[in-house]
Motif scaffolding. Sequence first.
Motif, PDB file in Angstrom:
ATOM      1  N   ASP A  98       0.811  -1.218   0.000  1.00  0.00           N
ATOM      2  CA  ASP A  98       0.000   0.000   0.000  1.00  0.00           C
ATOM      3  C   ASP A  98       0.843   1.267   0.000  1.00  0.00           C
ATOM      4  OD1 ASP A  98      -2.375  -1.410  -0.071  1.00  0.00           O
ATOM      5  OD2 ASP A  98      -2.707  -1.313   2.095  1.00  0.00           O
ATOM      6  N   ALA A  99       1.966   1.251   0.722  1.00  0.00           N
ATOM      7  CA  ALA A  99       2.833   2.432   0.761  1.00  0.00           C
ATOM      8  C   ALA A  99       3.409   2.713  -0.625  1.00  0.00           C
ATOM      9  CB  ALA A  99       3.951   2.242   1.786  1.00  0.00           C
ATOM     10  N   MET A 100       3.812   1.661  -1.326  1.00  0.00           N
ATOM     11  CA  MET A 100       4.352   1.831  -2.675  1.00  0.00           C
ATOM     12  C   MET A 100       3.288   2.358  -3.627  1.00  0.00           C
ATOM     13  SD  MET A 100       6.562  -1.698  -2.809  1.00  0.00           S
ATOM     14  CE  MET A 100       7.199  -1.524  -4.466  1.00  0.00           C
ATOM     15  N   LEU A 101       2.062   1.838  -3.517  1.00  0.00           N
ATOM     16  CA  LEU A 101       0.970   2.318  -4.363  1.00  0.00           C
ATOM     17  C   LEU A 101       0.686   3.787  -4.086  1.00  0.00           C
ATOM     18  CD1 LEU A 101      -1.253   1.866  -6.468  1.00  0.00           C
ATOM     19  CD2 LEU A 101      -2.733   1.068  -4.589  1.00  0.00           C
ATOM     20  N   GLY A 102       0.657   4.169  -2.817  1.00  0.00           N
ATOM     21  CA  GLY A 102       0.419   5.564  -2.466  1.00  0.00           C
ATOM     22  C   GLY A 102       1.489   6.491  -3.019  1.00  0.00           C
ATOM     23  N   GLU A 103       2.741   6.071  -2.898  1.00  0.00           N
ATOM     24  CA  GLU A 103       3.840   6.881  -3.414  1.00  0.00           C
ATOM     25  C   GLU A 103       3.796   6.949  -4.942  1.00  0.00           C
ATOM     26  OE1 GLU A 103       8.663   6.855  -2.980  1.00  0.00           O
ATOM     27  OE2 GLU A 103       7.459   6.301  -1.222  1.00  0.00           O
ATOM     28  N   LEU A 104       3.479   5.827  -5.574  1.00  0.00           N
ATOM     29  CA  LEU A 104       3.348   5.811  -7.029  1.00  0.00           C
ATOM     30  C   LEU A 104       2.273   6.798  -7.487  1.00  0.00           C
ATOM     31  CD1 LEU A 104       3.968   4.584  -9.844  1.00  0.00           C
ATOM     32  CD2 LEU A 104       2.185   2.889  -9.339  1.00  0.00           C
ATOM     33  N   MET A 105       1.112   6.767  -6.840  1.00  0.00           N
ATOM     34  CA  MET A 105       0.025   7.660  -7.236  1.00  0.00           C
ATOM     35  C   MET A 105       0.381   9.125  -6.984  1.00  0.00           C
ATOM     36  SD  MET A 105      -2.316   6.077  -8.765  1.00  0.00           S
ATOM     37  CE  MET A 105      -1.327   4.751  -9.398  1.00  0.00           C
ATOM     38  N   ALA A 106       1.176   9.385  -5.942  1.00  0.00           N
ATOM     39  CA  ALA A 106       1.633  10.761  -5.694  1.00  0.00           C
ATOM     40  C   ALA A 106       2.546  11.230  -6.826  1.00  0.00           C
ATOM     41  CB  ALA A 106       2.354  10.846  -4.343  1.00  0.00           C
ATOM     42  N   VAL A 107       3.426  10.339  -7.290  1.00  0.00           N
ATOM     43  CA  VAL A 107       4.308  10.686  -8.409  1.00  0.00           C
ATOM     44  C   VAL A 107       3.489  10.893  -9.678  1.00  0.00           C
ATOM     45  CG1 VAL A 107       6.179   9.852  -9.899  1.00  0.00           C
ATOM     46  CG2 VAL A 107       6.337   9.550  -7.417  1.00  0.00           C
ATOM     47  N   VAL A 108       2.514  10.024  -9.925  1.00  0.00           N
ATOM     48  CA  VAL A 108       1.646  10.160 -11.102  1.00  0.00           C
ATOM     49  C   VAL A 108       0.922  11.509 -11.071  1.00  0.00           C
ATOM     50  CG1 VAL A 108      -0.454   9.271 -12.214  1.00  0.00           C
ATOM     51  CG2 VAL A 108       1.349   7.690 -11.489  1.00  0.00           C
ATOM     52  N   ALA A 109       0.358  11.847  -9.927  1.00  0.00           N
ATOM     53  CA  ALA A 109      -0.363  13.120  -9.802  1.00  0.00           C
ATOM     54  C   ALA A 109       0.570  14.310 -10.002  1.00  0.00           C
ATOM     55  CB  ALA A 109      -1.043  13.204  -8.436  1.00  0.00           C
ATOM     56  N   LEU A 110       1.757  14.241  -9.411  1.00  0.00           N
ATOM     57  CA  LEU A 110       2.731  15.321  -9.567  1.00  0.00           C
ATOM     58  C   LEU A 110       3.163  15.458 -11.020  1.00  0.00           C
ATOM     59  CD1 LEU A 110       4.613  17.485  -8.372  1.00  0.00           C
ATOM     60  CD2 LEU A 110       6.279  15.642  -7.985  1.00  0.00           C
ATOM     61  N   ALA A 111       3.474  14.333 -11.670  1.00  0.00           N
ATOM     62  CA  ALA A 111       3.898  14.373 -13.068  1.00  0.00           C
ATOM     63  C   ALA A 111       2.802  14.947 -13.957  1.00  0.00           C
ATOM     64  CB  ALA A 111       4.302  12.974 -13.543  1.00  0.00           C
ATOM     65  N   ASN A 112       1.552  14.555 -13.710  1.00  0.00           N
ATOM     66  CA  ASN A 112       0.447  15.104 -14.507  1.00  0.00           C
ATOM     67  C   ASN A 112       0.316  16.606 -14.295  1.00  0.00           C
ATOM     68  OD1 ASN A 112      -0.778  12.989 -16.113  1.00  0.00           O
ATOM     69  ND2 ASN A 112      -1.277  12.020 -14.172  1.00  0.00           N
ATOM     70  N   GLN A 113       0.478  17.051 -13.061  1.00  0.00           N
ATOM     71  CA  GLN A 113       0.389  18.484 -12.760  1.00  0.00           C
ATOM     72  C   GLN A 113       1.519  19.266 -13.439  1.00  0.00           C
ATOM     73  OE1 GLN A 113       0.965  19.480  -8.645  1.00  0.00           O
ATOM     74  NE2 GLN A 113       0.444  21.615  -8.936  1.00  0.00           N
ATOM     75  N   THR A 114       2.752  18.821 -13.237  1.00  0.00           N
ATOM     76  CA  THR A 114       3.875  19.571 -13.797  1.00  0.00           C
ATOM     77  C   THR A 114       3.919  19.466 -15.317  1.00  0.00           C
ATOM     78  OG1 THR A 114       5.420  17.734 -13.422  1.00  0.00           O
ATOM     79  CG2 THR A 114       5.263  19.423 -11.687  1.00  0.00           C
ATOM     80  N   ASN A 115       3.510  18.322 -15.873  1.00  0.00           N
ATOM     81  CA  ASN A 115       3.428  18.185 -17.334  1.00  0.00           C
ATOM     82  C   ASN A 115       2.422  19.175 -17.904  1.00  0.00           C
ATOM     83  OD1 ASN A 115       3.877  14.591 -18.060  1.00  0.00           O
ATOM     84  ND2 ASN A 115       5.145  15.993 -16.892  1.00  0.00           N
ATOM     85  N   THR A 116       1.281  19.302 -17.253  1.00  0.00           N
ATOM     86  CA  THR A 116       0.249  20.234 -17.708  1.00  0.00           C
ATOM     87  C   THR A 116       0.742  21.663 -17.640  1.00  0.00           C
ATOM     88  OG1 THR A 116      -1.506  18.710 -17.045  1.00  0.00           O
ATOM     89  CG2 THR A 116      -2.119  21.032 -17.303  1.00  0.00           C
ATOM     90  N   LEU A 117       1.420  22.017 -16.536  1.00  0.00           N
ATOM     91  CA  LEU A 117       1.950  23.378 -16.409  1.00  0.00           C
ATOM     92  C   LEU A 117       3.023  23.660 -17.463  1.00  0.00           C
ATOM     93  CD1 LEU A 117       2.135  23.637 -12.527  1.00  0.00           C
ATOM     94  CD2 LEU A 117       0.664  25.006 -14.043  1.00  0.00           C
ATOM     95  N   ALA A 118       3.950  22.739 -17.649  1.00  0.00           N
ATOM     96  CA  ALA A 118       5.000  22.934 -18.643  1.00  0.00           C
ATOM     97  C   ALA A 118       4.410  23.062 -20.045  1.00  0.00           C
ATOM     98  CB  ALA A 118       6.007  21.789 -18.590  1.00  0.00           C
TER      99      ALA A 118
END
Length: 138
Positions: A98-118
Motif C-alpha cells: 500500500d505504501a508503494m501504491l500511495g507513493e506511485l500515485m503521488a508521483v503520477v499526480a505530480l507528473a500530470n500536474q507539472t506536465n500540464t503546467l509545462a
Amino acid sequence: MAITQTVEYEDASPEVRAVYDDIMATRGVDWINNFWKAIAHHPPTLARVWAQVKATMAPGALDPLTKELVYVAVSATNGCTYCVHSHVAAARAKGMNDAMLGELMAVVALANQTNTLADAYQVPVDARFSSAPPRSPA
C-alpha cells in the motif's frame, strides 16, 4: 457497461482457444480475464495484442514489478479503470504494498500536474536536457 459480450473458452474458435491456452500457460492460471475475452471477437487483434504483452512484459532490463508500476501509472493517467485494477493486482502479486501504491500515485499526480503546467506555459526545453546522453559501455 460493456459494448460487446465476452467470448468464453467453451464458445471460442480454435484460433481464439489457442491464444487463451497460451495466456493461461504463460501466466500459470486456469482462467482468462475479461479484457482478452472482450477483444477475442477479433482474433487477429487478440493474437497481436497478446504477443505484444507477452514480449513487452517478459523479463528484460526492467524488473517485472517496475514494469507493472509503469503500467499502473499510465493506466491511471489514461483513466482506464479496468487496467488500473488488473495491473494493481499484478503489481501486488509481484511485491507492491500500500505504501508503494500511495507513493506511485503521488508521483503520477505530480507528473500530470507539472506536465500540464509545462505544456500550458510552453516552457522551452533547457539546452542541457535536449542533447543525447552519453552512451554507457555495453
